[in-house]
Design an enzyme around this catalytic site. Structure first.
Site, PDB file in Angstrom:
ATOM      1  N   ARG A  78     -12.647 -18.212 -13.697  1.00 32.30           N
ATOM      2  CA  ARG A  78     -11.393 -18.720 -13.127  1.00 32.30           C
ATOM      3  C   ARG A  78     -11.658 -19.914 -12.215  1.00 32.30           C
ATOM      4  O   ARG A  78     -10.972 -20.925 -12.275  1.00 32.30           O
ATOM      5  CB  ARG A  78     -10.690 -17.620 -12.313  1.00 32.30           C
ATOM      6  CG  ARG A  78     -10.110 -16.506 -13.114  1.00 32.30           C
ATOM      7  CD  ARG A  78      -9.307 -15.561 -12.240  1.00 32.30           C
ATOM      8  NE  ARG A  78      -8.135 -16.228 -11.659  1.00 32.30           N
ATOM      9  CZ  ARG A  78      -7.265 -15.634 -10.851  1.00 32.30           C
ATOM     10  NH1 ARG A  78      -7.444 -14.356 -10.511  1.00 32.30           N
ATOM     11  NH2 ARG A  78      -6.225 -16.296 -10.368  1.00 32.30           N
ATOM     12  N   ASN A 111      -1.006 -19.194  -4.534  1.00 25.55           N
ATOM     13  CA  ASN A 111      -2.010 -19.787  -5.410  1.00 25.55           C
ATOM     14  C   ASN A 111      -3.383 -19.798  -4.757  1.00 25.55           C
ATOM     15  O   ASN A 111      -3.534 -20.214  -3.606  1.00 25.55           O
ATOM     16  CB  ASN A 111      -1.599 -21.213  -5.787  1.00 25.55           C
ATOM     17  CG  ASN A 111      -0.313 -21.253  -6.587  1.00 25.55           C
ATOM     18  OD1 ASN A 111       0.111 -20.229  -7.123  1.00 25.55           O
ATOM     19  ND2 ASN A 111       0.313 -22.409  -6.656  1.00 25.55           N
ATOM     20  N   HIS A 130      -2.376 -14.952  -0.800  1.00 30.31           N
ATOM     21  CA  HIS A 130      -3.195 -14.237  -1.787  1.00 30.31           C
ATOM     22  C   HIS A 130      -4.666 -14.651  -1.679  1.00 30.31           C
ATOM     23  O   HIS A 130      -5.455 -14.383  -2.579  1.00 30.31           O
ATOM     24  CB  HIS A 130      -2.685 -14.480  -3.212  1.00 30.31           C
ATOM     25  CG  HIS A 130      -1.410 -13.750  -3.504  1.00 30.31           C
ATOM     26  ND1 HIS A 130      -0.754 -13.848  -4.711  1.00 30.31           N
ATOM     27  CD2 HIS A 130      -0.670 -12.911  -2.745  1.00 30.31           C
ATOM     28  CE1 HIS A 130       0.345 -13.094  -4.691  1.00 30.31           C
ATOM     29  NE2 HIS A 130       0.417 -12.521  -3.502  1.00 30.31           N
ATOM     30  N   GLY A 212       8.057 -22.183  -8.646  1.00 28.06           N
ATOM     31  CA  GLY A 212       7.128 -21.699  -9.670  1.00 28.06           C
ATOM     32  C   GLY A 212       6.623 -20.299  -9.481  1.00 28.06           C
ATOM     33  O   GLY A 212       5.485 -20.001  -9.820  1.00 28.06           O
ATOM     34  N   THR A 213       7.464 -19.407  -8.947  1.00 22.41           N
ATOM     35  CA  THR A 213       7.043 -18.018  -8.802  1.00 22.41           C
ATOM     36  C   THR A 213       8.158 -17.099  -9.264  1.00 22.41           C
ATOM     37  O   THR A 213       9.342 -17.391  -9.071  1.00 22.41           O
ATOM     38  CB  THR A 213       6.635 -17.698  -7.347  1.00 22.41           C
ATOM     39  OG1 THR A 213       6.246 -16.331  -7.260  1.00 22.41           O
ATOM     40  CG2 THR A 213       7.764 -17.973  -6.368  1.00 22.41           C
ATOM     41  N   SER A 214       7.778 -15.994  -9.886  1.00 22.87           N
ATOM     42  CA  SER A 214       8.754 -15.116 -10.524  1.00 22.87           C
ATOM     43  C   SER A 214       9.195 -13.961  -9.641  1.00 22.87           C
ATOM     44  O   SER A 214      10.152 -13.256  -9.960  1.00 22.87           O
ATOM     45  CB  SER A 214       8.176 -14.564 -11.831  1.00 22.87           C
ATOM     46  OG  SER A 214       7.018 -13.778 -11.559  1.00 22.87           O
TER      47      SER A 214
END
Length: 281
Positions: A78, A111, A130, A212-214
């Site tokens: 990643r 992010n 995060h 851009g986040t759900s």
């Protein structure tokens, strides 16, 4: 302007004349234009022997305890992808909003890819809720120290050498280091993930841009609920319908702007900067 209609512009002007904060909450969708996959989709799957593991399997403390080297291989892969990526127009627009609003600005990001840092968003005004792939820490928590993320370029199918494995060990106790990220079986806290600071910021926020986040995780939802409870405005910026767009459509102080963040965010920069320039004349 394509996205900011006159009614929304009037609300934004009213907000700008107050002293409340502009907070930007970002998720993986922001980095899509930089070529970084979300890792919740098929790109996140990881094969160990004959078994396929999902990101929800790999990104856990339980898996780290059971298979630390496999978890490290997944995170090194990643990080290799993220390290090669560059910030996109959306990241730079967020930095420009910070420059316009100064201490009235906060960035809260899910992010871990480091692109906000590359775009020069200031660490003082950014909460990485995060974590970040820039850092690692002892997996056994022998100290509070942070260490640089191991510099090991890694591809799928590659194996770790003895030299690599040595770089994955805590220099103090010899236990494996862990990436400084919030895993799926862990909880938000203030020490590592700015739980209390983020909620305190939400109470001071007059305008929350959700980019851009759900809404798959708890803290971003709590931030949004707190902003709304204090009569703040929320604007969801996303090409897809999601939890936040549904909430925004239900609220009189909610807006939904459906499209790419790299197209929409520059309009906010243009609007706020033009008003700031006018006030300074």
């Amino acid at each position: 302007m394509t996205y900011l209609d006159p009614a929304l512009q009037e609300l934004l002007a009213r907000f700008q004349s107050t002293q409340r904060k502009l907070t930007v909450l970002t998720g993986a969708g922001l980095s899509a234009d930089s070529g970084i996959p979300t890792f919740r989709d098929k790109d996140g799957f990881w094969t160990v022997g004959s078994e396929n593991y999902t990101p929800q399997d790999m990104g856990t403390y339980e898996m780290f305890w059971r298979k630390p080297l496999e978890v490290w291989k997944w995170f090194l892969y990643r990080n290799t992808i993220c390290s090669m990526a560059a910030p996109n127009v959306g990241h730079f627009a967020i930095k420009q909003l910070e420059d316009i609003f100064g201490d009235r600005f906060k960035l809260i990001t899910q992010n871990v890819d480091g692109l906000h840092t590359k775009a020069l968003s200031s660490p003082e005004r950014t909460y990485f809720i995060h974590g970040t792939l820039d850092k690692s820490r002892c997996g056994d928590e022998c100290s509070k120290d942070f260490y640089p993320f191991p510099d090991i370029p890694f591809e799928k199918g590659q194996e770790l050498t003895a030299e690599h494995i040595a770089l994955l060990k805590c220099p103090k106790c010899g236990h494996y280091l862990r990436p400084h990220v919030l895993w799926f079986d862990e909880y938000y806290d203030e020490k590592h993930y700015k739980l209390n600071s983020s909620l305190r910021t939400a109470k001071e926020t007059g305008l929350l841009l959700i980019v851009g986040t759900s809404g798959a995780t708890n803290l971003p939802r709590r931030i949004t609920e707190t902003v709304l409870s204090r009569q703040g405005m929320i604007i969801d910026i996303n090409p897809n319908n999601n939890y936040f767009s549904d909430i925004a459509r239900e609220k009189k102080n909610g807006y939904v702007l459906k499209g790419k963040s790299s197209d929409i965010l520059p309009e906010f920069v243009e609007f706020f900067s033009s008003r700031t320039s006018g006030e300074n004349k």
